[in-house]
Design an enzyme around this catalytic site. Sequence first.
Site, PDB file in Angstrom:
ATOM      1  N   HIS A  67       0.238   5.244   6.963  1.00 47.84           N
ATOM      2  CA  HIS A  67       0.452   5.639   5.571  1.00 47.84           C
ATOM      3  C   HIS A  67       0.760   7.132   5.473  1.00 47.84           C
ATOM      4  CE1 HIS A  67      -2.083   1.980   5.283  1.00 47.84           C
ATOM      5  NE2 HIS A  67      -1.277   1.714   4.276  1.00 47.84           N
ATOM      6  N   SER A 100       0.804  -1.218   0.000  1.00 50.61           N
ATOM      7  CA  SER A 100       0.000   0.000   0.000  1.00 50.61           C
ATOM      8  C   SER A 100       0.839   1.270   0.000  1.00 50.61           C
ATOM      9  CB  SER A 100      -0.939   0.019   1.211  1.00 50.61           C
ATOM     10  OG  SER A 100      -0.204  -0.048   2.423  1.00 50.61           O
ATOM     11  N   ASN A 130       3.740  -5.572   5.660  1.00 53.64           N
ATOM     12  CA  ASN A 130       2.540  -6.272   6.123  1.00 53.64           C
ATOM     13  C   ASN A 130       2.890  -7.587   6.816  1.00 53.64           C
ATOM     14  OD1 ASN A 130       0.308  -4.542   5.329  1.00 53.64           O
ATOM     15  ND2 ASN A 130       0.949  -4.944   3.232  1.00 53.64           N
ATOM     16  N   ASP A 183      -4.260   7.271  10.187  1.00 55.84           N
ATOM     17  CA  ASP A 183      -4.005   5.906  10.640  1.00 55.84           C
ATOM     18  C   ASP A 183      -2.604   5.720  11.190  1.00 55.84           C
ATOM     19  OD1 ASP A 183      -2.297   5.706   8.418  1.00 55.84           O
ATOM     20  OD2 ASP A 183      -3.677   4.475   7.251  1.00 55.84           O
TER      21      ASP A 183
END
Length: 239
Positions: free
Chosen positions: A214, A62, A130, A211
């Site tokens: 990011h 991402s 991740n 968040d």
Amino acid sequence: MKEILMARRWPTYVAAALIVQLLTACSGDPASNHNAASTATHQENSTTPASERKLILAFGDSLYAGYGVAQNESFPHELEKALKARGDAVEVRNAGVSGETTQGGLQRLAFTLDGLPRKPDLVLLGLGGNDMLRGLDPAQSEKNLRAMLDILKARNVPVMLTGMLAAPNMGADYAGRFNAIYPALARDYGVPLYPFFLDGVIGNPRFMQPDSIHPNPAGVDVITGKIAPLVSRSLDAAP
């Protein structure tokens, strides 16, 4: 090859439960927006024939895909603009997938390469974050990354790694094992390494989305400013 930059520790991190929740949310990206900036980039591309542009594949998760920002604010898009500003004739293909693990990346790498119009002049490989956030075994993450580097080496495709550091709440033992992955890969495969993709932005609300994982558009600009010169150097060094 020596590491290009010294890594910094993450100064802050969200709680583990929030991380898991956000990982689930990262399975889809916001729709891309097309505005004057993307039109300008298209016009710049048209001035140099595609056959004369160096092709860069940004293959990651991402952080590459541009989660939470418009596609014309994503890292690959901003990287292409920054390289052009340096005088490099390039095209950067965004092959980032939100929520991607190293296992998922390994499964789609060959397919992605085969789908390009030609062999890329450079692959930016940015996976593993991740894996870490989900607490996956660093040994398996390293095995998957080595398999991807083997594929790229067999195809004679130059690579630059963008690494990740373990969050403090993962514990010292886990962090020690995870953080050793990228320097070892850079050494063993002789590829350049930018040790920590979020260096200079993590923990700073000016540069991060709510968040805390990011980067926002301003954060993407900071990251791009740090990485673009190293990418340009890697392109120059590529055969």
